[in-house]
Design a protein around this motif. Structure first.
Motif, PDB file in Angstrom:
ATOM      1  N   SER A 134      44.491  42.091  40.369  1.00 30.24           N
ATOM      2  CA  SER A 134      43.832  43.278  40.913  1.00 30.24           C
ATOM      3  C   SER A 134      42.497  42.640  41.010  1.00 30.24           C
ATOM      4  CB  SER A 134      43.667  44.376  39.704  1.00 30.24           C
ATOM      5  OG  SER A 134      44.722  45.031  39.903  1.00 30.24           O
ATOM      6  N   LEU A 135      41.915  41.570  40.290  1.00 25.16           N
ATOM      7  CA  LEU A 135      40.476  41.016  40.666  1.00 25.16           C
ATOM      8  C   LEU A 135      40.449  40.626  41.759  1.00 25.16           C
ATOM      9  CD1 LEU A 135      37.740  40.399  39.470  1.00 25.16           C
ATOM     10  CD2 LEU A 135      38.646  38.304  38.351  1.00 25.16           C
ATOM     11  N   GLY A 136      41.361  39.648  42.393  1.00 27.02           N
ATOM     12  CA  GLY A 136      41.240  39.270  43.662  1.00 27.02           C
ATOM     13  C   GLY A 136      41.158  40.282  44.762  1.00 27.02           C
ATOM     14  N   VAL A 137      42.122  41.322  44.354  1.00 27.09           N
ATOM     15  CA  VAL A 137      41.851  42.572  45.557  1.00 27.09           C
ATOM     16  C   VAL A 137      40.612  43.130  45.651  1.00 27.09           C
ATOM     17  CG1 VAL A 137      42.994  44.556  46.165  1.00 27.09           C
ATOM     18  CG2 VAL A 137      44.365  42.757  45.371  1.00 27.09           C
ATOM     19  N   TRP A 138      40.053  43.206  44.297  1.00 29.77           N
ATOM     20  CA  TRP A 138      38.871  44.029  44.258  1.00 29.77           C
ATOM     21  C   TRP A 138      37.568  43.041  44.551  1.00 29.77           C
ATOM     22  CZ3 TRP A 138      39.771  45.497  38.547  1.00 29.77           C
ATOM     23  CH2 TRP A 138      40.913  46.429  38.320  1.00 29.77           C
ATOM     24  N   VAL A 139      37.527  41.933  44.526  1.00 31.67           N
ATOM     25  CA  VAL A 139      36.600  40.986  45.148  1.00 31.67           C
ATOM     26  C   VAL A 139      36.878  41.044  46.442  1.00 31.67           C
ATOM     27  CG1 VAL A 139      35.756  38.470  44.977  1.00 31.67           C
ATOM     28  CG2 VAL A 139      36.534  39.596  42.581  1.00 31.67           C
ATOM     29  N   ASP A 140      37.733  40.867  47.002  1.00 31.64           N
ATOM     30  CA  ASP A 140      37.938  40.870  48.544  1.00 31.64           C
ATOM     31  C   ASP A 140      37.344  42.030  49.184  1.00 31.64           C
ATOM     32  OD1 ASP A 140      38.998  39.410  50.824  1.00 31.64           O
ATOM     33  OD2 ASP A 140      40.545  41.213  50.967  1.00 31.64           O
ATOM     34  N   ALA A 141      37.657  43.213  48.437  1.00 39.96           N
ATOM     35  CA  ALA A 141      37.139  44.477  48.985  1.00 39.96           C
ATOM     36  C   ALA A 141      35.636  44.445  49.054  1.00 39.96           C
ATOM     37  CB  ALA A 141      37.697  45.658  48.194  1.00 39.96           C
TER      38      ALA A 141
END
Length: 93
Positions: A47-54
């Motif tokens: 989830s961290l990767g998705v959140w940081v990308d967002a």
């Protein structure tokens, strides 16, 4: 139990003001109910990767809120999430 965290650009994590809790209604949410410690860490890292990308595709300060739900069992997940937050530069609470 749950954590509201700020995720995104490391240099700006502590420059943002925390919004009222009811402003987090649209924040991405990760529910860890029923996860083992290792499963929770894996899901948090994914989830961290998705959140940081967002956050990085958003606007300045490139930081977004996220909600992590751990439940209120024997506190293993809460302790795991707290440790995960401390160990990740791109997350603050």
């Amino acid at each position: 139990a749950y954590f509201i965290v700020q995720v995104g650009e490391v240099q700006n994590l502590y420059k943002t003001t925390k919004s009222r809790r009811n402003n987090f209604l649209e924040a991405p949410t990760l529910d860890l109910h029923g996860c083992t410690r290792d499963e929770a860490i894996d899901r948090l890292d994914e989830s961290l990767g998705v959140w940081v990308d967002a956050a990085m595709h958003g606007s300045y300060p490139f930081v977004i809120p996220a909600k992590v739900v751990c439940g209120c069992g024997n506190q293993i997940l809460s302790e795991t999430v707290a440790e995960w937050i401390r160990d990740r530069d791109q997350v603050a609470n």
